[in-house]
Design an enzyme around this catalytic site. Structure first.
Site, mmCIF file in Angstrom:
data_model
loop_
_atom_site.group_PDB
_atom_site.id
_atom_site.type_symbol
_atom_site.label_atom_id
_atom_site.label_comp_id
_atom_site.label_asym_id
_atom_site.label_seq_id
_atom_site.Cartn_x
_atom_site.Cartn_y
_atom_site.Cartn_z
ATOM 1 N N HIS A 1 -1.795 -5.364 1.538
ATOM 2 C CA HIS A 1 -3.003 -6.170 1.407
ATOM 3 C C HIS A 1 -2.566 -7.570 0.999
ATOM 4 O O HIS A 1 -1.663 -7.718 0.166
ATOM 5 C CB HIS A 1 -3.933 -5.615 0.318
ATOM 6 C CG HIS A 1 -4.977 -6.613 -0.078
ATOM 7 N ND1 HIS A 1 -6.110 -6.831 0.669
ATOM 8 C CD2 HIS A 1 -5.020 -7.508 -1.096
ATOM 9 C CE1 HIS A 1 -6.808 -7.800 0.111
ATOM 10 N NE2 HIS A 1 -6.175 -8.236 -0.965
ATOM 11 N N LYS B 1 0.841 -1.202 0.000
ATOM 12 C CA LYS B 1 0.000 0.000 0.000
ATOM 13 C C LYS B 1 0.882 1.261 0.000
ATOM 14 O O LYS B 1 2.102 1.171 0.225
ATOM 15 C CB LYS B 1 -0.919 -0.049 1.232
ATOM 16 C CG LYS B 1 -1.912 -1.228 1.193
ATOM 17 C CD LYS B 1 -2.754 -1.303 2.477
ATOM 18 C CE LYS B 1 -3.792 -2.411 2.417
ATOM 19 N NZ LYS B 1 -4.578 -2.531 3.673
ATOM 20 N N TYR C 1 -12.319 -4.206 -3.161
ATOM 21 C CA TYR C 1 -12.861 -4.626 -1.861
ATOM 22 C C TYR C 1 -14.252 -5.241 -1.967
ATOM 23 O O TYR C 1 -14.665 -5.981 -1.084
ATOM 24 C CB TYR C 1 -12.846 -3.465 -0.861
ATOM 25 C CG TYR C 1 -11.465 -3.287 -0.261
ATOM 26 C CD1 TYR C 1 -10.942 -4.218 0.633
ATOM 27 C CD2 TYR C 1 -10.654 -2.221 -0.636
ATOM 28 C CE1 TYR C 1 -9.672 -4.092 1.157
ATOM 29 C CE2 TYR C 1 -9.366 -2.081 -0.121
ATOM 30 C CZ TYR C 1 -8.887 -3.029 0.777
ATOM 31 O OH TYR C 1 -7.610 -2.906 1.294
ATOM 32 N N GLU D 1 -9.231 -11.516 -7.059
ATOM 33 C CA GLU D 1 -8.382 -10.319 -6.952
ATOM 34 C C GLU D 1 -7.282 -10.302 -8.012
ATOM 35 O O GLU D 1 -6.966 -9.255 -8.570
ATOM 36 C CB GLU D 1 -7.763 -10.252 -5.547
ATOM 37 C CG GLU D 1 -8.805 -9.938 -4.485
ATOM 38 C CD GLU D 1 -8.244 -9.862 -3.068
ATOM 39 O OE1 GLU D 1 -9.003 -9.489 -2.172
ATOM 40 O OE2 GLU D 1 -7.058 -10.188 -2.865
ATOM 41 N N ASN E 1 -1.680 -0.333 7.347
ATOM 42 C CA ASN E 1 -1.073 -1.621 7.692
ATOM 43 C C ASN E 1 -0.175 -2.168 6.583
ATOM 44 O O ASN E 1 0.035 -3.375 6.479
ATOM 45 C CB ASN E 1 -2.153 -2.620 8.112
ATOM 46 C CG ASN E 1 -3.229 -2.813 7.055
ATOM 47 O OD1 ASN E 1 -3.082 -2.344 5.929
ATOM 48 N ND2 ASN E 1 -4.300 -3.502 7.405
HETATM 49 P P1 GDP Z 1 -7.188 -7.769 5.795
HETATM 50 O O1 GDP Z 1 -7.570 -8.853 4.821
HETATM 51 O O2 GDP Z 1 -6.229 -8.252 6.854
HETATM 52 O O3 GDP Z 1 -6.698 -6.501 5.144
HETATM 53 O O4 GDP Z 1 -8.515 -7.390 6.580
HETATM 54 P P2 GDP Z 1 -10.060 -7.380 6.134
HETATM 55 O O5 GDP Z 1 -10.225 -7.973 4.774
HETATM 56 O O6 GDP Z 1 -10.847 -7.968 7.252
HETATM 57 O O7 GDP Z 1 -10.386 -5.832 6.078
HETATM 58 C C1 GDP Z 1 -10.016 -5.039 4.987
HETATM 59 C C2 GDP Z 1 -9.682 -3.668 5.495
HETATM 60 O O8 GDP Z 1 -10.857 -3.115 6.147
HETATM 61 C C3 GDP Z 1 -8.558 -3.605 6.534
HETATM 62 O O9 GDP Z 1 -7.265 -3.546 5.963
HETATM 63 C C4 GDP Z 1 -8.945 -2.340 7.305
HETATM 64 O O10 GDP Z 1 -8.488 -1.188 6.616
HETATM 65 C C5 GDP Z 1 -10.472 -2.334 7.254
HETATM 66 N N1 GDP Z 1 -11.036 -2.916 8.475
HETATM 67 C C6 GDP Z 1 -11.338 -4.204 8.703
HETATM 68 N N2 GDP Z 1 -11.825 -4.379 9.941
HETATM 69 C C7 GDP Z 1 -11.844 -3.149 10.517
HETATM 70 C C8 GDP Z 1 -12.243 -2.660 11.839
HETATM 71 O O11 GDP Z 1 -12.680 -3.403 12.719
HETATM 72 N N3 GDP Z 1 -12.109 -1.310 12.033
HETATM 73 C C9 GDP Z 1 -11.620 -0.470 11.083
HETATM 74 N N4 GDP Z 1 -11.514 0.815 11.374
HETATM 75 N N5 GDP Z 1 -11.229 -0.891 9.854
HETATM 76 C C10 GDP Z 1 -11.341 -2.212 9.576
HETATM 77 MG MG MG Z 2 -9.122 -9.075 3.497
#
Ligand code: GDP
Ligand code: MG
Length: 204
Positions: free
Chosen positions: A161, A16, A56, A172, A158
């Site tokens: 991705h 990112k 997403y 994806e 973070n």
């Molecule tokens: P990843 O696959 O580890 O990136 O996580 P996810 O697919 O669950 O979520 C995608 C993105 O959504 C994450 O990188 C975060 O930016 C956001 N996100 C997910 N869960 C949360 C949450 O509980 N709070 C907030 N603020 N953002 C979240």
């Molecule tokens: Mg994810």
């Protein structure tokens, strides 16, 4: 070995904008590369907000699942979520994510190998850097949290991705790469990982 052998599993990684700006591209690639996975595609681009939103929402359930998961995580911490409506929560998350990922160049990559999705997720670490394990990319190289990112009204930073499942990875990869951009090639190192007999190391 057939094309259905587990060594053909592929996953998408996107470094990112914060990963690029923190000069971590080399370090991030190194970690995936040293695992034994094979890099089969890589490119730098500045994604548009629309492209990020499509990424997403490739899974039509993503909006609902992410909203529900986020509400649950607020409640587990004894906090009130900004809304009880999962889709309203996801709308905020999605707005922040599209802004974050379209702000500058990203590096998209496809890694291939046995258990590519799971291995890449393990090396990447948990989503929230505050709680990602040490030894993972998100645990070692950054310090963000949902709490601070929510207060500041932005996405949690973070660094990378990584696809969450084989099914997600397939969708994806098609979204980010055209057929001809992925290279099917033999990597010498793979022999040490996949060959059954390990012949040819010792001189006859
Ligand atoms: P990843 O696959 O580890 O990136 O996580 P996810 O697919 O669950 O979520 C995608 C993105 O959504 C994450 O990188 C975060 O930016 C956001 N996100 C997910 N869960 C949360 C949450 O509980 N709070 C907030 N603020 N953002 C979240
Ligand atoms: Mg994810």
């Amino acid at each position: 070995m057939s094309d259905t052998h587990p060594k053909h599993e592929r996953t998408l990684v996107v470094v990112k904008p914060d990963g690029i700006q923190r000069s971590l591209v080399g370090e991030i690639i190194k970690r995936y590369e040293q695992s034994g996975l094979k890099l089969v595609g890589v490119k730098m681009l500045v994604p548009t907000a629309d492209f990020v939103e499509q990424h997403y929402t490739l899974d039509p359930e993503w909006r609902m699942k992410t909203g529900m998961k986020t509400i649950e995580s607020y409640k587990k911490k004894g906090k009130q979520p900004p809304s009880e409506d999962p889709l309203a929560i996801t709308a905020i998350i999605l707005r922040n994510l599209t802004k974050y990922l379209s702000r500058g160049p990203v590096v998209a990559m496809v890694w291939q190998g046995m258990h590519a999705v799971g291995i890449v997720r393990k090396i990447t670490g948990g989503t929230e850097p505050l709680t990602s394990d040490m030894g993972t990319i998100r645990g070692d190289y950054t310090i963000d949290s949902y709490e601070v990112s929510d207060v500041d009204g932005r996405a949690v930073r973070n660094l990378v991705h990584a696809s969450g499942s084989v099914d997600e990875a397939e969708k994806e990869i098609t979204h980010w790469f055209k057929e001809g951009e992925l290279i099917d090639y033999r990597l010498i190192n793979e022999a040490m990982i996949y060959d059954k007999e390990l012949e040819g190391i010792l001189r006859a």
